[in-house]
Motif scaffolding. Sequence first.
Motif, PDB file in Angstrom:
ATOM      1  N   GLU A  78     -18.230  15.013  36.386  1.00  0.00           N
ATOM      2  CA  GLU A  78     -19.298  15.989  36.155  1.00  0.00           C
ATOM      3  C   GLU A  78     -19.167  16.543  34.743  1.00  0.00           C
ATOM      4  O   GLU A  78     -18.312  17.382  34.473  1.00  0.00           O
ATOM      5  N   VAL A  79     -20.002  16.039  33.855  1.00  0.00           N
ATOM      6  CA  VAL A  79     -20.002  16.510  32.471  1.00  0.00           C
ATOM      7  C   VAL A  79     -21.396  17.028  32.126  1.00  0.00           C
ATOM      8  O   VAL A  79     -22.385  16.615  32.709  1.00  0.00           O
ATOM      9  N   VAL A  80     -21.448  17.931  31.184  1.00  0.00           N
ATOM     10  CA  VAL A  80     -22.713  18.487  30.719  1.00  0.00           C
ATOM     11  C   VAL A  80     -23.052  17.809  29.400  1.00  0.00           C
ATOM     12  O   VAL A  80     -22.219  17.737  28.502  1.00  0.00           O
ATOM     13  N   SER A  81     -24.265  17.307  29.310  1.00  0.00           N
ATOM     14  CA  SER A  81     -24.697  16.697  28.051  1.00  0.00           C
ATOM     15  C   SER A  81     -25.735  17.600  27.392  1.00  0.00           C
ATOM     16  O   SER A  81     -26.314  18.484  28.032  1.00  0.00           O
ATOM     17  N   ARG A  89     -25.775  28.416  23.487  1.00  0.00           N
ATOM     18  CA  ARG A  89     -25.710  29.323  24.641  1.00  0.00           C
ATOM     19  C   ARG A  89     -26.470  28.763  25.838  1.00  0.00           C
ATOM     20  O   ARG A  89     -26.124  29.058  26.980  1.00  0.00           O
ATOM     21  N   GLU A  90     -27.487  27.956  25.606  1.00  0.00           N
ATOM     22  CA  GLU A  90     -28.229  27.333  26.703  1.00  0.00           C
ATOM     23  C   GLU A  90     -27.413  26.217  27.345  1.00  0.00           C
ATOM     24  O   GLU A  90     -27.469  26.012  28.540  1.00  0.00           O
ATOM     25  N   VAL A  91     -26.654  25.488  26.540  1.00  0.00           N
ATOM     26  CA  VAL A  91     -25.814  24.412  27.062  1.00  0.00           C
ATOM     27  C   VAL A  91     -24.758  24.998  27.981  1.00  0.00           C
ATOM     28  O   VAL A  91     -24.450  24.441  29.030  1.00  0.00           O
ATOM     29  N   ASP A  92     -24.232  26.147  27.611  1.00  0.00           N
ATOM     30  CA  ASP A  92     -23.207  26.811  28.413  1.00  0.00           C
ATOM     31  C   ASP A  92     -23.727  27.208  29.787  1.00  0.00           C
ATOM     32  O   ASP A  92     -22.968  27.345  30.730  1.00  0.00           O
TER      33      ASP A  92
END
Length: 94
Positions: A78-81, A89-92
């Motif tokens: 589970e990774v965030v791209s 701040r939106e990616v976080d």
Amino acid sequence: MLVEGLMQVARQKLVMIDQAAPLMEAARRLHRGTDIVVACDATGRVAGIITKTDVVGVIGHCQGAACRTSAEAVIQREVVSCLPGEELREVDRK
């Protein structure tokens, strides 16, 4: 701040291995300043990440340098791209 502002530094620090590699290969690539190794599949796409904590946890249960565990066995999938134009701040929040 945009993700784009971090990309040059991130590329310089990026460490990757094949997900089929032995976990010891990930261990060799983790050093001061590198806490995460990106594991890629056969097509070069991100399969997940491996952290120092992941490596220590597994190697502690096997016989150190003789560990035969594959990197694939411990990958956190589970990774965030994100994209260069996104706000950090939106990616976080993903």
